[in-house]
Scaffold this motif. Sequence first.
Motif, short mmCIF file in Angstrom:
data_model
loop_
_atom_site.label_atom_id
_atom_site.label_comp_id
_atom_site.label_asym_id
_atom_site.label_seq_id
_atom_site.Cartn_x
_atom_site.Cartn_y
_atom_site.Cartn_z
N HIS A 205 -25.27 -35.71 40.45
CA HIS A 205 -26.51 -35.59 39.45
C HIS A 205 -26.04 -34.85 38.10
O HIS A 205 -26.79 -35.48 37.14
N ILE A 206 -25.11 -34.32 38.05
CA ILE A 206 -24.91 -33.53 36.56
C ILE A 206 -23.95 -34.64 35.84
O ILE A 206 -24.09 -34.92 34.84
N LEU A 207 -22.57 -35.20 36.49
CA LEU A 207 -21.84 -35.79 35.61
C LEU A 207 -22.55 -37.22 35.18
O LEU A 207 -22.09 -37.18 33.99
N GLY A 208 -23.14 -37.94 35.75
CA GLY A 208 -23.74 -39.06 35.46
C GLY A 208 -24.73 -38.75 34.12
O GLY A 208 -24.90 -39.44 33.13
N ASN A 209 -25.17 -37.62 33.90
CA ASN A 209 -26.30 -37.27 32.74
C ASN A 209 -25.49 -36.48 31.76
O ASN A 209 -25.96 -36.49 30.60
N VAL A 210 -24.25 -36.04 31.99
CA VAL A 210 -23.56 -35.53 30.97
C VAL A 210 -22.35 -36.20 30.46
O VAL A 210 -22.26 -36.27 29.06
N LEU A 211 -22.05 -37.15 31.29
CA LEU A 211 -20.87 -38.13 30.56
C LEU A 211 -21.24 -38.84 29.26
O LEU A 211 -20.72 -38.82 28.32
N GLY A 212 -22.50 -39.31 29.45
CA GLY A 212 -23.18 -40.30 28.47
C GLY A 212 -22.96 -39.39 26.85
O GLY A 212 -22.34 -39.99 26.08
N PRO A 213 -23.76 -38.27 26.86
CA PRO A 213 -23.85 -37.67 25.41
C PRO A 213 -22.34 -37.38 25.14
O PRO A 213 -22.07 -37.39 23.70
N VAL A 214 -21.53 -36.67 26.17
CA VAL A 214 -20.27 -36.30 25.64
C VAL A 214 -19.35 -37.37 25.14
O VAL A 214 -18.74 -37.17 24.13
N PHE A 215 -19.58 -38.36 25.74
CA PHE A 215 -18.80 -39.65 25.55
C PHE A 215 -19.22 -40.23 24.00
O PHE A 215 -18.36 -40.56 23.25
N ILE A 216 -20.55 -40.24 23.90
CA ILE A 216 -21.03 -40.34 22.41
C ILE A 216 -20.13 -39.50 21.43
O ILE A 216 -19.81 -40.05 20.46
N TYR A 217 -20.35 -38.37 21.66
CA TYR A 217 -19.76 -37.29 20.75
C TYR A 217 -18.40 -37.41 20.51
O TYR A 217 -18.00 -37.69 19.48
N SER A 218 -17.84 -38.13 21.78
CA SER A 218 -16.33 -38.03 21.52
C SER A 218 -16.07 -39.26 20.81
O SER A 218 -14.79 -39.37 19.88
N THR A 219 -16.82 -40.41 20.78
CA THR A 219 -16.44 -41.73 20.19
C THR A 219 -16.39 -41.31 18.48
O THR A 219 -15.95 -41.94 17.93
N SER A 220 -17.45 -40.64 18.04
CA SER A 220 -17.57 -40.04 16.71
C SER A 220 -16.21 -39.16 16.37
O SER A 220 -16.30 -39.33 15.22
N LEU A 221 -15.66 -38.75 17.11
CA LEU A 221 -14.48 -37.80 16.77
C LEU A 221 -13.20 -38.84 16.64
O LEU A 221 -12.20 -38.58 15.75
N VAL A 222 -13.16 -40.05 17.18
CA VAL A 222 -12.21 -41.20 17.15
C VAL A 222 -11.79 -41.33 15.60
O VAL A 222 -10.53 -41.27 15.09
N SER A 223 -12.75 -41.52 14.77
CA SER A 223 -12.58 -41.65 13.29
C SER A 223 -11.97 -40.50 12.58
O SER A 223 -10.93 -40.37 11.82
N VAL A 224 -12.47 -39.21 12.96
CA VAL A 224 -11.92 -38.19 12.50
C VAL A 224 -10.40 -37.90 12.86
O VAL A 224 -9.63 -37.69 12.03
N CYS A 225 -10.10 -38.26 14.10
CA CYS A 225 -9.20 -38.26 14.80
C CYS A 225 -7.76 -39.08 13.87
O CYS A 225 -6.55 -38.73 13.73
N MET A 226 -8.34 -40.33 13.89
CA MET A 226 -7.58 -41.43 13.19
C MET A 226 -7.13 -40.90 11.69
O MET A 226 -6.08 -40.92 11.32
N ILE A 227 -8.11 -40.59 10.69
CA ILE A 227 -7.90 -39.87 9.48
C ILE A 227 -6.93 -38.72 9.68
O ILE A 227 -5.73 -38.56 8.88
N LEU A 228 -7.00 -37.84 10.57
CA LEU A 228 -6.20 -36.65 10.57
C LEU A 228 -4.91 -36.76 10.89
O LEU A 228 -4.12 -36.44 10.54
N ALA A 229 -4.87 -37.88 12.09
CA ALA A 229 -3.33 -38.37 12.44
C ALA A 229 -2.60 -38.84 11.59
O ALA A 229 -1.44 -38.61 11.00
N ALA A 230 -3.37 -39.92 10.74
CA ALA A 230 -2.67 -40.41 9.47
C ALA A 230 -2.21 -39.67 8.67
O ALA A 230 -1.26 -39.53 7.86
N GLY A 231 -3.28 -38.45 8.11
CA GLY A 231 -2.87 -37.32 7.49
C GLY A 231 -1.90 -36.71 7.82
O GLY A 231 -1.14 -36.38 6.79
N LEU A 232 -1.40 -36.37 9.08
CA LEU A 232 -0.38 -35.66 9.37
C LEU A 232 0.89 -36.40 9.16
O LEU A 232 1.78 -36.15 8.48
N SER A 233 0.97 -37.52 9.38
CA SER A 233 2.09 -38.42 9.05
C SER A 233 2.15 -38.56 7.48
O SER A 233 3.16 -38.53 6.92
N PHE A 234 1.05 -38.57 6.76
CA PHE A 234 1.13 -38.54 5.46
C PHE A 234 1.71 -37.42 4.93
O PHE A 234 2.56 -37.30 3.85
#
Lengths: 317, 342, 296, 322
Positions: free
Chosen positions: C208-237
């Motif tokens: 009951h919980i997992l199916g309803n929680v994964l969706g919103p958390v997944f969306i949120y995590s996908t929005s972090l991918v771009s931040v992570c890309m920029i940050l990762a490249a920034g570290l290398s920079f």
Amino acid sequence: MFVFIFRRFLFALPIALAVAAVCFSLVHLAPGDPLTAVIPADAPAEVVIAIKEAYGMDRPLWIQFVSWVQRAVQGDLGVSVATGRPVMGDIQLALSNTLTLAFASAFLGFSGGILLGALAAVYRGTWIDKAATAVAITGVSVPHYWLGLILVIIFSVQLDWLPSMGAGPGGSANWAWDWAHLRHLILPAVTMCFIPMGIVTRTVRATVAEILNSEFVTALQARGLRRPRITLHIAKNAAPTVLSVMGLQFGYLLGGSILVETVFSWPGTGFLLNTAIFQRDIPLLQGIILVLAMFFVALNLLVDVLQTLMDPRIKRS
Amino acid sequence: MTSVLRVQDLKKYFPLGKDLFGRPTQVVHAVESVSFDVKKGRTLGIVGESGCGKSTTARLLMHLIEPDEGRILIHGKEYGQIGGRHPLSELRKQMQMVFQDSYASLNPRLTIEDSIAFGPRIHGVKEVQARQMARDLLERVGLNPGVFIRRYPHELSGGQRQRVNIARALAIQPEIVILDEAVSALDKSVQAQVLNLLADLKKELGLTYLFISHDLNVVQYISDDVMVMYLGQVVESGPVEQLYRQSAHPYTRALLNSVPAQTPGTRKDYIVLEGDPPNPIAPPSGCRFHPRCEFARAICSEKTPDTVRVEGEHRAACFRLPQSAGHQHYIALQEVQDDTTH
Amino acid sequence: MSTQAKSFALAAETAAISRGYWSTVWMRLKRDKVSVFCASILLVLVMIALFAPWIAPYDPSQGTMMKRLSAIGTPGHWLGTDELGRDMLSRLMYGGQMSLLMGLLPVFIAFVIGTALGLLAGFFGGWVNTLIMRTTDVFFAFPAVLLAIAISGALGAGFINAILSLTLVFIPPIARVAESVTTSVRNLDFVDAARASGARSLTIIRVHILGNVLGPVFIYSTSLVSVCMILAAGLSFLGLGVKPPVAEWGLMLNTLRQSIYIQPWISVLPGLMIFITSLCFNLLSDGLRGAMDIKR
Amino acid sequence: MTPLIEVKKLNVTFQGEEGPIYAVQDVSFDLAPGETLALLGESGCGKSVTMKSLMRLHPEHKTQISGQIQVAGQDLLSMKSSALSKLRGKTISMVFQEPMLAFDPVFTIGDQIIEAVRRHEGCSQADARQRALEMLERVRIPSAAKRLKAYPHEMSGGMRQRAMIALALACRPQILLADEPTTALDATVQIQVLLLLKELQRELGMSMIFVTHDVGVAIEVADRTAVMYAGRIIEQGPVQEVLSHPQHPYTQGLLAATVHPGMDRHQPLPAIPGSPPQLLRRMEDCAFAPRCPHAQEACSLPLPAVDHQAARWSRCIAHTSA
């Protein structure tokens, strides 16, 4: 009122202490001995022990931590391993430069973001909304250090209108409010303003859109209020949310300026941090991070208090 | 008749907020010394306004929250996690609950079939059988399994969803069903369908109902016995006809009297109480109803009245009732009768 | 039963195609042109990165000093060469491997760990919640960039260290979102109904919980991918990420920075790749959010 | 007497995500000065939509309104927005179902009343404050002066609804629209508010349109009632007559299915089978026919027109053709 602020302050204290602990433990994350920079490789064992004693590294960890915090509270963050100067002095100078830059970008980013966000929310679904949203998403997607580079290429290299290095003429590290210095501020400030602008735009748009959907706005219209008055109501409702996001973003500007400061050689904390990392100057690294994090904690506290003052729905007890 | 469910001195306080040392700053007195019996095959209606503790009582009975004090006995057995008690899973097979919000009480990610079959699966029924049970139950609550079994909750109307919730509760074959405002959110025409269904099921399966509602007309229609709650306490209880005809507690009378007449031409003289029900965070001292009671006197704010027998199973807690006041505070029976017939 | 028969008929009339949540989301996402476009670009980028050894025209680490900093459009080197004379096109192709990995992997690990922590904290509440959430609060007291740089700075440069520090940065926000979603789902009646039917905590979480929680958390995590890309490249920079001569967009940006006076537009290329990728991730994440926001 | 409100052939269509929703179809009615009309119906029947149209409160870009609405002699649908805002809150005013949602949460009750008074009366802050205080006293809010400074969330449900009424009446409107104003309240509070509204309506000589799903409430407050089903008025007339001798099968069914005292507890309720239709198409025929026990073939033909001026009418072929 004072009781309330005092309580919030008390709640922030353990966080501040934990933050200090994280900063302190950074030293022990680092591979190798933090004192390798000061101790010559061929130093005899007695010398090593003597130096360790001088830095207090021979005592148990928690005693080191307590005395470190004690000294930090008094403004003593130790001595730079690389330069031998007190860390605090360097940080103070750098921090004032970083603050100048952060305020300038915040001003640009926040005013742009509020304007774009409000326009997008009011004209939802129209081309204005789409344009504002596009600007916002570009703002949060663009690697700002790369944007800085492009601005340098255009305005410094190709057009030669604005300087690309330092905070003042001749690479001066001392800021002053005159055109000679302001010219140096423009490019880094513009570069840095895009992320807060994007985020504030999205926040304002979402918040205002949500408020516009709520029943009380219909009720305000039903009372026959005119548009400016209704706008005032909406603004007052949106303010707490937008304010807290802006507070957070200001904190990110302070703490996240390292990349932009590196691109523009802006003599701020980020630039200093970069130096500290490459010289493995652990006291300096620790000091900068501690000061910036404390600023951030204080800023969060301030936002929290302001938000509570502005929003009667949050209980003050 | 034997009691299926017996509740003794149930009490639940909820702490609210925390001060610097983690102590609660306020306490909601949600349920305070609530006792009652439910006989097999009967329907006990629980009525009261918001904050009276009727829903909290339901959740306490189901052990969804643990009571601070008191005992809940089903067929004389006590259930719970405390040592020596019977395991909760046994309780679940005997008592089930239907909630008010038909949408929130169904998992939006599960099909109707999976939602109904979930309970039996937990209790060890094989998958194939559980699915067959789900189909049978859907049919039983008046929904065509062929149409509905693979649907998701958002594709159903409110009335249909509530039928599914009833089927879900019945899937574990309980003896007692708690209906917590189960028909309150439905439109009248749909409400009547569900009430009929509930009556049919009760007759066929020999169920015992606890029917919790704020709708006094519906409670009168469906209940055999009624219990009136006010700010966490039972103020009056008894067989439905007696309680509705001759209510003994001033609150019950005002409550019953505040319902507008459903047939034209019978305009009523209302008993209008002052103000809203007080906050259960700081309930009034003594009789909790006294600040809104027209008959209140000094003792009402000082002492809590005992529950006394009015007639037969009809009981109430009010100082105006003869035996309740104790010797010094005796109020003439005559006066009471005058008021109740007025 | 005639009334029931009638209600069957009515129900059949309104019968639509019954569709599960995720298939509805998928259908809606497919209808969104921007999302489809971004997803295709990302797919192409991933394919290029994966198959770089077969399709890249040159070895990314072999350069000819003679051909240093050739302009864009030079025959044979259509995107020019870098400061060591290495072919830019090949390096950009190979660079995608590291950059994409550094953008996705930390978020993925943080998604797994953060969701688990948030679920535990949200479902069990009490001291479990206090312990987990107060710890994340401490990490929240650092601006994300500062935290990543501080940890990387202390650990030293390197791919593993960068991944580690980025993961640490993203666990707290994901845990916080997972916790708040779990708490709100836990308070819904269907969870009480499941408890009332006698299910154990683990079963309730799973069904009951997992199916309803994964969706919103997944969306949120996908929005972090771009931040992570920029940050990762920034570290290398900053020189805190991967080490030369590995091709990585952030690091390429760093080394080419010295050449802006000679070949400015070549130095822009790696950044452009970061920008395009992160923009696509952001737009796709927004599209996904819209597709998943299904009203009742 | 000329009616205060005249609605003719009102159609309200919303642009939904999946296509148009015909929320109100062909609705006509009048409201005389001093009269109370109850719009009675179940959720989704269009009663609230009809009422919001009387103040043009629907979001303009997603709503299509056609027909005619005359309010106090003015054509509402062709009105400029400046004239409209002058009318709203001054001539015609509204009480919402949930005062918690209808008050701005970050302004005090007093400020919101004062703001409305100043908008329409153009008086000074002090005078407006005086009026606000009077109004709060008039709706019998205890310690009114203190309550002026209260925020909506600091009041109890009943007090909030009283404050909402004070706000709605602060500029002495001729017409009060009340959208289920007592539905969210507890029984003992509901009756207080209901009686208060009735009393104020009589004292101020206002007209009132009262939207409700509760037959009892309609009987208590209204002179006339219009029963709505699936976006249309299906029966209209004096409240006593309509509810004691309903003509339309839906009204009959609704009254029979509503639980009321004195019912035989051992008989099943005469429920109406099925559920109301979704308003996804414009309907010419009777929308109730699929659920109607008296349905015949002719029910699938377009409904004949009715004389909306008549004191009593119903939209069922059994009555209109007779």
